[in-house]
Design an enzyme around this catalytic site. Structure first.
Site, PDB file in Angstrom:
ATOM      1  N   SER A  69       0.810  -1.216   0.000  1.00  0.00           N
ATOM      2  CA  SER A  69       0.000   0.000   0.000  1.00  0.00           C
ATOM      3  C   SER A  69       0.843   1.265   0.000  1.00  0.00           C
ATOM      4  O   SER A  69       0.325   2.367  -0.066  1.00  0.00           O
ATOM      5  CB  SER A  69      -0.901   0.007   1.233  1.00  0.00           C
ATOM      6  N   THR A 201      -1.903   3.325   4.405  1.00  0.00           N
ATOM      7  CA  THR A 201      -0.934   4.416   4.344  1.00  0.00           C
ATOM      8  C   THR A 201       0.022   4.368   5.526  1.00  0.00           C
ATOM      9  O   THR A 201      -0.403   4.055   6.634  1.00  0.00           O
ATOM     10  CB  THR A 201      -1.707   5.745   4.480  1.00  0.00           C
ATOM     11  N   THR A 219       1.880   6.979   0.541  1.00  0.00           N
ATOM     12  CA  THR A 219       0.920   5.943   0.148  1.00  0.00           C
ATOM     13  C   THR A 219       0.859   5.842  -1.364  1.00  0.00           C
ATOM     14  O   THR A 219       1.257   6.758  -2.074  1.00  0.00           O
ATOM     15  CB  THR A 219      -0.493   6.280   0.694  1.00  0.00           C
ATOM     16  N   ARG A 229      -7.358  10.555  -8.731  1.00  0.00           N
ATOM     17  CA  ARG A 229      -7.868  10.580  -7.352  1.00  0.00           C
ATOM     18  C   ARG A 229      -6.741  10.854  -6.363  1.00  0.00           C
ATOM     19  O   ARG A 229      -5.675  10.259  -6.419  1.00  0.00           O
ATOM     20  CB  ARG A 229      -8.509   9.239  -7.025  1.00  0.00           C
ATOM     21  N   VAL A 230      -6.973  11.783  -5.466  1.00  0.00           N
ATOM     22  CA  VAL A 230      -6.022  12.085  -4.400  1.00  0.00           C
ATOM     23  C   VAL A 230      -6.758  11.881  -3.077  1.00  0.00           C
ATOM     24  O   VAL A 230      -7.876  12.374  -2.902  1.00  0.00           O
ATOM     25  CB  VAL A 230      -5.509  13.537  -4.501  1.00  0.00           C
ATOM     26  N   ASP A 232      -6.477  11.467   1.406  1.00  0.00           N
ATOM     27  CA  ASP A 232      -6.183  12.351   2.534  1.00  0.00           C
ATOM     28  C   ASP A 232      -4.688  12.536   2.789  1.00  0.00           C
ATOM     29  O   ASP A 232      -4.269  13.573   3.304  1.00  0.00           O
ATOM     30  CB  ASP A 232      -6.852  11.821   3.818  1.00  0.00           C
ATOM     31  N   THR A 252      -5.043   7.316   8.887  1.00  0.00           N
ATOM     32  CA  THR A 252      -5.016   6.286   7.846  1.00  0.00           C
ATOM     33  C   THR A 252      -6.422   5.738   7.691  1.00  0.00           C
ATOM     34  O   THR A 252      -7.199   5.751   8.652  1.00  0.00           O
ATOM     35  CB  THR A 252      -4.031   5.157   8.214  1.00  0.00           C
ATOM     36  N   GLY A 253      -6.735   5.269   6.498  1.00  0.00           N
ATOM     37  CA  GLY A 253      -8.061   4.685   6.299  1.00  0.00           C
ATOM     38  C   GLY A 253      -8.733   5.183   5.047  1.00  0.00           C
ATOM     39  O   GLY A 253      -8.070   5.471   4.046  1.00  0.00           O
TER      40      GLY A 253
END
Ligand SMILES: *[C@@H]1O[C@H](CO)[C@@H](O)[C@H](O)[C@H]1NC(C)=O
Ligand SMILES: *[C@@H]1O[C@H](CO)[C@@H](O)[C@H](O)[C@H]1NC(C)=O
Ligand SMILES: *[C@@H]1O[C@H](CO)[C@@H](O)[C@H](O)[C@H]1NC(C)=O
Length: 341
Positions: A69, A201, A219, A229-230, A232, A252-253
């Site tokens: 990841s 991440t 990440t 796409r970006v 957080d 993270t998540g």
């Protein structure tokens, strides 16, 4: 020495070295990425700054492709390409460098630091970020691996499912893109459930003995994401935040949801107001939960005296969050966990 003088001496030394400082320095990072913790710690021990620690720590994960990841060869997007997001923040000066949708360069956190140190900007994106990186001496190379090719070809074979499109035409369950918007065909194509392996991440906070604080992330984003796409991670206050006068945090998540709430910024502000790090982490998670009770996510928090905490949202398959800590209380990185709520 008279007792009166001794009293003064004691006051002075307590002011310079508050009791809480005894466990500093501190390195804390998301997930059981132990080698990243060790790399950051070694950077501090060999005289490096907290920025060096965060860069080395996150950089370690990029090289090791932590859980697939972070770094090259993971999370191919809808066109099969791996792109990287990273950020680094100096909690003394509030300077930030970040890159998003970075292509063909492996060391995303290194490029983020170059953005901070060699431009007046905060965030560079896409192809232009890659050109910047090449000019700064970073090597351009293919980020594709057999693993990412396999993930991508399996996905194509499965009619490009799951993916992150919604309300599109033609029937996306039968074909891949290009997709067209549809007002009549309300198809929610959101990938069924955020699984932990597509969101891991690395987020890191480092604090040294003199109270210098830094935070960072790295990440490769979300598998099968829409190109461009970006999440957080490279967004200040979302993926991470550091203020040497208040604390640091990293999240993270499910980045698409989490970035709407700036959880790292919120946690740091709560610690500034005196909240315990665990409580600050919990409140940041609660704020998101209020709107998205099923979101997948976790956050780590550290205050200026090196006390730390973490919190996570309990969803099916995710009831405990693991993170790494190294401070002067141990001679090795320690695996910690927190029960989600
Ligand atoms: C961590 O580092 C050790 C020692 O260099 C290495 O053997 C190990 O494979 C690394 N772990 C991961 C997950 O890469
Ligand atoms: C990747 O796949 C190619 C052929 O598809 C193969 O020749 C090569 O050895 C593979 N590389 C690795 C590291 O497995
Ligand atoms: C950091 O958190 C700990 C634990 O709640 C607390 O005892 C300490 O006073 C806090 N430090 C600061 C500077 O607020």
């Amino acid at each position: 020495m008279q007792s009166c003088d001794m009293f003064v001496l004691l006051l002075v030394s307590t002011a310079l070295f508050p009791l809480g400082h005894t466990s500093l320095p501190l390195v804390i990072n998301t997930w059981p990425f132990k080698n990243a913790t060790a790399a950051a710690w070694r950077a501090l021990q060999s005289g490096g700054s907290v920025l060096d620690a965060v860069e080395k720590g996150c950089g370690r994960c990029q090289i090791e492709q932590c859980d697939g990841s972070v770094g090259y060869g993971g999370s191919p997007d809808e066109s099969g390409e791996t792109t990287l997001d990273a950020m680094i923040m100096n909690g003394d000066t509030m300077e930030v460098g970040a890159v998003a949708d970075l292509r063909r360069i492996k060391n995303a956190i290194g490029v983020a630091r170059a953005v901070m140190e060699h431009t007046d900007h905060t965030l560079l994106v896409g192809e232009s970020a890659s050109v910047f990186a090449e000019n700064m001496g970073f090597i351009a190379e293919d980020l594709t691996t057999n693993n990412s090719v396999n993930i991508f070809s399996q996905w194509l074979k499965g009619n490009c499912q799951p993916n992150y499109r919604k309300n599109v035409f033609p029937d996306p369950s039968k074909s891949c893109g290009p997709y067209k918007p549809s007002a009549t065909l309300k198809q929610n194509m959101r990938a069924q459930h955020a699984n932990t392996h597509s969101h891991d991440t690395i987020g890191m906070v480092a604090l040294d003995q003199d109270g210098h604080l830094a935070a960072g992330t790295s990440t490769n984003g979300l598998t099968h994401k829409v190109p461009g796409r970006v999440g957080d991670s490279p967004i200040v206050g979302a993926g991470a935040y550091a203020d040497s006068s208040a604390g640091g945090a990293a999240a993270t998540g499910d980045g698409d949801l989490m970035m709407r709430f700036l959880p790292s910024y919120l946690a740091v502000e709560l610690m500034r107001a005196g909240a315990d790090p665990s409580a600050a982490c919990k409140t940041a998670i609660s704020r998101i939960k209020r709107h998205y009770s099923e979101f997948f996510g976790a956050i780590i928090c550290a205050n200026t005296t090196g006390h730390y905490g973490a919190a996570c949202n309990k969803v099916p398959g995710f009831s405990q969050f693991h993170f790494m800590v190294w401070n002067s209380e141990s001679d090795a990185p320690r695996l910690k966990s927190v029960d989600c709520f």
